[in-house]
Motif scaffolding. Structure first.
Motif, mmCIF file in Angstrom:
data_model
loop_
_atom_site.group_PDB
_atom_site.id
_atom_site.type_symbol
_atom_site.label_atom_id
_atom_site.label_comp_id
_atom_site.label_asym_id
_atom_site.label_seq_id
_atom_site.Cartn_x
_atom_site.Cartn_y
_atom_site.Cartn_z
ATOM 1 N N GLU A 204 11.314 -90.486 -74.231
ATOM 2 C CA GLU A 204 10.055 -91.224 -74.309
ATOM 3 C C GLU A 204 8.903 -90.226 -74.346
ATOM 4 O O GLU A 204 8.976 -89.164 -73.725
ATOM 5 C CB GLU A 204 9.880 -92.173 -73.116
ATOM 6 N N VAL A 205 7.858 -90.589 -75.073
ATOM 7 C CA VAL A 205 6.653 -89.773 -75.159
ATOM 8 C C VAL A 205 5.543 -90.493 -74.394
ATOM 9 O O VAL A 205 5.404 -91.714 -74.503
ATOM 10 C CB VAL A 205 6.233 -89.549 -76.624
ATOM 11 N N ARG A 206 4.780 -89.741 -73.631
ATOM 12 C CA ARG A 206 3.721 -90.326 -72.818
ATOM 13 C C ARG A 206 2.737 -91.115 -73.696
ATOM 14 O O ARG A 206 2.414 -90.684 -74.810
ATOM 15 C CB ARG A 206 2.997 -89.216 -72.066
ATOM 16 N N ALA A 207 2.258 -92.226 -73.192
ATOM 17 C CA ALA A 207 1.447 -93.157 -73.981
ATOM 18 C C ALA A 207 0.203 -92.503 -74.559
ATOM 19 O O ALA A 207 -0.153 -92.732 -75.729
ATOM 20 C CB ALA A 207 1.078 -94.369 -73.130
ATOM 21 N N ASP A 208 -0.493 -91.690 -73.776
ATOM 22 C CA ASP A 208 -1.722 -91.087 -74.290
ATOM 23 C C ASP A 208 -1.447 -90.089 -75.406
ATOM 24 O O ASP A 208 -2.261 -89.908 -76.312
ATOM 25 C CB ASP A 208 -2.514 -90.424 -73.146
ATOM 26 N N ILE A 209 -0.263 -89.453 -75.373
ATOM 27 C CA ILE A 209 0.122 -88.519 -76.435
ATOM 28 C C ILE A 209 0.402 -89.295 -77.724
ATOM 29 O O ILE A 209 0.064 -88.845 -78.829
ATOM 30 C CB ILE A 209 1.347 -87.688 -76.021
ATOM 31 N N LEU A 210 0.989 -90.476 -77.598
ATOM 32 C CA LEU A 210 1.263 -91.304 -78.781
ATOM 33 C C LEU A 210 -0.016 -91.755 -79.473
ATOM 34 O O LEU A 210 -0.018 -91.982 -80.688
ATOM 35 C CB LEU A 210 2.100 -92.525 -78.379
ATOM 36 N N ARG A 211 -1.095 -91.867 -78.714
ATOM 37 C CA ARG A 211 -2.363 -92.338 -79.290
ATOM 38 C C ARG A 211 -3.177 -91.204 -79.924
ATOM 39 O O ARG A 211 -4.127 -91.454 -80.662
ATOM 40 C CB ARG A 211 -3.210 -93.032 -78.215
ATOM 41 N N GLU A 212 -2.811 -89.971 -79.634
ATOM 42 C CA GLU A 212 -3.569 -88.832 -80.161
ATOM 43 C C GLU A 212 -3.397 -88.697 -81.670
ATOM 44 O O GLU A 212 -2.372 -89.088 -82.235
ATOM 45 C CB GLU A 212 -3.111 -87.530 -79.486
#
Length: 256
Positions: A204-212
């Protein structure tokens, strides 16, 4: 250089032993050196059978003469990682073992329970850096067939053995099931809780990283790993311990 049957190599014509051997233990078995570190931080090596055997006499001679030996640690069946020089710095006859220094600095430290807490921690730190970490790295990378479990990169020099439970934790033992073979980028991302691994071996990738929004490294190197299955060792016993993964995954979710 190696005596596979006796573990201690003492060639004819030499007074002292030339090398000692710790055999490879497959995943699920006890790590050979796991319980062999004394309270002083020095490693212990057991005598071979009868204390008066010529191989054991060779260890005592190495102690008396202060000569170095080679210590071969098994990382796979028939594959060894050599450590040289090491020194016998004490003979503990009642326990049928010798104390072994992995570094010049350990040779001057007190043996047994008389060392200070600072000296003990210093000696344990040497043992961890000189032995546990290199052996752990080689065993984990061998188990993953020299590939990153996330991106499949196969350049061995760019691979690390990432701890699931960190080695600074008392439960962070240097066992294959407490490790994952990761390239240096994904190891750093795992340590920083940018990436997490679920107990079912899914990344899983951290949510804030996915939004970058950034360049191709972020997109292809990190974001595309979200919900990506981890590549696992062939041997089930070498695969990451789900209990340890769950504990580490909880830390990742807290950081998220």
């Amino acid at each position: 250089m190696i005596d596979n049957q006796l573990g201690i190599r003492k060639p004819r014509g030499l007074t002292a032993a030339l090398s000692i051997l710790t055999t490879y233990t497959p995943g699920g078995g006890r790590v050979p050196y796991e319980d062999e570190v004394g309270s002083d931080g020095l490693l212990r090596y057991k005598f071979q059978g009868n204390p008066q055997h010529y191989t054991n006499a060779g260890l005592r001679a190495a102690f008396r003469e202060g000569v170095p030996l080679i210590w071969f640690f098994g990382i796979q069946q028939g594959v060894y990682l050599p450590f040289f020089p090491v020194w016998i710095v004490g003979v503990e006859a009642e326990q049928s073992q010798v104390a072994v220094a992995l570094d010049e600095a350990q040779r001057s430290l007190p043996i047994g329970g008389v060392s200070s807490e600072i000296e003990r921690r210093y000696s344990l730190g040497i043992t961890r850096r000189r032995l546990h970490q290199p052996v752990f790295r080689q065993r984990v990378i061998q188990a993953y067939e020299s590939a990153c479990a996330m991106c499949r990169l196969r350049h061995r020099s760019l691979l690390d053995a990432a701890h699931i439970i960190p080695d600074r934790d008392t439960r962070g033992v240097p066992a294959i099931a407490n490790g994952v073979s990761l390239c240096k980028i994904h190891h750093a991302a795992y340590d920083e809780n940018i990436l997490g691994i679920r107990p079912d071996y899914v990344v899983e990738v951290r949510a804030d990283i996915l939004r970058e929004i950034d360049g191709p490294m972020l997109k292809h190197g990190l974001q595309e790993l979200h919900h990506h299955a981890l590549a696992l060792p062939r041997r089930r016993a070498d695969q990451p311990d789900p209990v340890l993964l769950e504990e580490r995954y909880d830390r990742f979710r807290t950081a998220s």
